[in-house]
Scaffold this motif. Structure first.
Motif, PDB file in Angstrom:
ATOM      1  N   THR A  88       0.890  -1.238  -0.094  1.00 14.56           N
ATOM      2  CA  THR A  88      -0.022   0.078   0.008  1.00 14.56           C
ATOM      3  C   THR A  88       1.106   1.480   0.023  1.00 14.56           C
ATOM      4  OG1 THR A  88      -1.774  -1.296   1.101  1.00 14.56           O
ATOM      5  CG2 THR A  88      -1.865   1.234   1.207  1.00 14.56           C
ATOM      6  N   LEU A  92       0.799   4.072  -3.019  1.00 10.00           N
ATOM      7  CA  LEU A  92       0.577   5.303  -2.552  1.00 10.00           C
ATOM      8  C   LEU A  92       1.579   6.252  -2.813  1.00 10.00           C
ATOM      9  CD1 LEU A  92      -2.002   4.923   0.257  1.00 10.00           C
ATOM     10  CD2 LEU A  92      -2.554   5.383  -1.795  1.00 10.00           C
ATOM     11  N   ALA A 131      -7.008   3.455  -1.517  1.00 15.40           N
ATOM     12  CA  ALA A 131      -7.485   4.189  -0.130  1.00 15.40           C
ATOM     13  C   ALA A 131      -8.882   3.297   0.121  1.00 15.40           C
ATOM     14  CB  ALA A 131      -7.405   5.611  -0.246  1.00 15.40           C
ATOM     15  N   VAL A 139      -5.556  -2.265   1.642  1.00 13.48           N
ATOM     16  CA  VAL A 139      -5.440  -1.003   2.650  1.00 13.48           C
ATOM     17  C   VAL A 139      -5.495  -1.831   3.929  1.00 13.48           C
ATOM     18  CG1 VAL A 139      -7.020   0.923   3.360  1.00 13.48           C
ATOM     19  CG2 VAL A 139      -6.930   0.404   1.077  1.00 13.48           C
ATOM     20  N   ASP A 145      -2.525   4.886   5.344  1.00 14.67           N
ATOM     21  CA  ASP A 145      -2.729   5.398   4.119  1.00 14.67           C
ATOM     22  C   ASP A 145      -2.354   7.032   4.049  1.00 14.67           C
ATOM     23  OD1 ASP A 145      -3.798   2.968   3.384  1.00 14.67           O
ATOM     24  OD2 ASP A 145      -5.661   3.621   3.181  1.00 14.67           O
TER      25      ASP A 145
END
Length: 189
Positions: A88, A92, A131, A139, A145
């Protein structure tokens, strides 16, 4: 080959850091020791190559902003990996180029064309899907996040802050000075 090497090193960095946290290391302790070791090696190499760390007084505001961004970036890095899955955080963090563009528009008054907005829209959609938990449960919580997104934003801020410096100094000199100044508050924290 250099681009592939960079991607592999970043992936290794995230993977190793997550592994260390899962095996007992505390985020700030790990960050402080890891960064000190990296800076020590980098300073030795940069001094051997440059023989100077001098930066003109007029450029110190950029150095200060860049060092602040590195400090915040390292906090976001370790705590995003503490609270989120490595996959994650990696995905991101890939939104960083979008944030470079957005910060450039707001701070530098840059006029970006259509391709940027198409790319930014696609990036934002991808970040939103991650997200929201799309794609198999990557997630792991809103804290991780948000910190991973802040990781991308702070790296974008660092990138923009060093851009004027890159016109006058080598990346070795800039990194040696900025990374050390960013490490000092990290060590204090």
């Amino acid at each position: 080959a250099m681009l592939l090497s960079a991607v592999l090193l970043w992936a290794l960095n995230i993977t190793v850091t997550k592994y260390m946290f899962e095996h007992g290391w505390l985020p700030l302790a790990y960050a402080t020791i890891r960064y000190f070791a990296a800076i020590s090696i980098f300073w030795a190499y940069s001094w051997w190559r440059e023989r100077s760390f001098r930066i003109a007084r007029a450029d110190w505001p950029y150095v200060g902003i860049a060092a602040s961004m590195i400090f915040l970036n390292q906090l976001c890095f370790v705590y995003s990996l503490e609270f989120a899955h490595a996959a994650t955080v990696s995905l991101l963090f890939a939104s960083c180029p979008m944030f470079v563009g957005l910060i450039s528009i707001v701070v530098l008054r840059t006029d970006l064309r259509g391709p940027f907005w198409i790319g930014a829209g696609l990036t934002f959609a991808g970040v939103a899907l991650i997200a929201a938990g799309a794609g198999g449960g990557l997630v792991s919580g809103w804290k991780g996040d948000l910190l991973a997104i802040a990781l991308a934003v702070t790296w974008a801020g660092y990138t923009i802050a060093i851009a004027p410096l890159m016109q006058r100094y080598s990346p070795y000199r800039i990194s040696a000075v900025v990374l050390a100044l960013g490490w000092a508050p990290l060590a204090l924290v």
